[in-house]
Design a protein around this motif. Structure first.
Motif, PDB file in Angstrom:
ATOM      1  N   THR A  39       0.854  -1.184   0.000  1.00  0.00           N
ATOM      2  CA  THR A  39       0.000   0.000   0.000  1.00  0.00           C
ATOM      3  C   THR A  39       0.894   1.239   0.000  1.00  0.00           C
ATOM      4  O   THR A  39       1.947   1.242   0.647  1.00  0.00           O
ATOM      5  CB  THR A  39      -0.981   0.036   1.196  1.00  0.00           C
ATOM      6  N   SER A  43      -1.860   6.434   0.816  1.00  0.00           N
ATOM      7  CA  SER A  43      -3.225   5.901   0.767  1.00  0.00           C
ATOM      8  C   SER A  43      -3.913   6.079   2.117  1.00  0.00           C
ATOM      9  O   SER A  43      -3.275   6.366   3.137  1.00  0.00           O
ATOM     10  CB  SER A  43      -3.194   4.410   0.396  1.00  0.00           C
ATOM     11  N   GLU A  44      -5.215   5.888   2.129  1.00  0.00           N
ATOM     12  CA  GLU A  44      -5.970   5.984   3.382  1.00  0.00           C
ATOM     13  C   GLU A  44      -5.441   4.969   4.401  1.00  0.00           C
ATOM     14  O   GLU A  44      -5.252   5.297   5.576  1.00  0.00           O
ATOM     15  CB  GLU A  44      -7.453   5.749   3.096  1.00  0.00           C
ATOM     16  N   CYS A 124       0.445   6.790  -8.266  1.00  0.00           N
ATOM     17  CA  CYS A 124       0.998   5.576  -7.680  1.00  0.00           C
ATOM     18  C   CYS A 124       1.077   4.483  -8.745  1.00  0.00           C
ATOM     19  O   CYS A 124       0.461   4.583  -9.797  1.00  0.00           O
ATOM     20  CB  CYS A 124       0.119   5.089  -6.529  1.00  0.00           C
ATOM     21  N   GLU A 137      -5.596  -0.161  -0.988  1.00  0.00           N
ATOM     22  CA  GLU A 137      -5.627   1.307  -1.101  1.00  0.00           C
ATOM     23  C   GLU A 137      -6.885   1.860  -0.532  1.00  0.00           C
ATOM     24  O   GLU A 137      -7.874   1.276  -0.453  1.00  0.00           O
ATOM     25  CB  GLU A 137      -5.456   1.725  -2.555  1.00  0.00           C
TER      26      GLU A 137
END
Length: 137
Positions: A39, A43-44, A124, A137
């Motif tokens: 990840t 990302s969150e 990304c 993600e």
């Protein structure tokens, strides 16, 4: 990512760093088996993990390797990731016996100049259909 898949080994990387994106592609190409997940730090999920480990939300100093709740960074993360690669690349993990200050010096030297060496990406990494379920993600 499939709902039934448990995450044991997660690599967090700078999603806008071309060097980092190429490193992830290298890992995918040389992995012994498909046990790693990925990840971007941006990302969150990446941001949530950074908060959980009290790291700055703009952290991009190194890739991070999280395995069963334990976080590694810099050279130690690279050595742990190397253990998942095919020979001869996995043999790089033997360098983990060297003093961490020594190995981190070289890691940080490369990391410091990675944008100059390879530049930054606008986006990304885009996983292939075969690897898409390994990117969170």
């Amino acid at each position: 990512m499939g709902a039934n898949r448990e995450i044991d080994h997660l690599i967090l990387y700078d999603g806008v760093c071309k060097f980092c994106n190429r490193s992830i592609n290298f890992i995918l190409s040389h992995e012994r088996n498909a046990k790693l997940t990925f990840t971007p730090l941006q990302s969150e999920l990446g941001q949530s993990i950074l908060r959980d480990y009290n790291l700055p939300l703009d952290y991009t100093d190194s890739l991070l390797f999280m395995s069963k709740g334990q976080m590694s960074s810099h050279a130690q993360a690279a050595f742990k990731i190397a253990q998942f690669l095919k020979a001869p690349w996995r043999w790089l993990s033997i360098l983990s016996v060297l003093p961490i200050s020594f190995t981190n010096f070289f890691y940080k030297l490369i990391a410091k100049h990675r944008y100059k060496l390879m530049g930054q990406a606008d986006d990304c990494i885009l996983p292939t259909p075969a690897t898409r379920d390994r990117f969170l993600e």
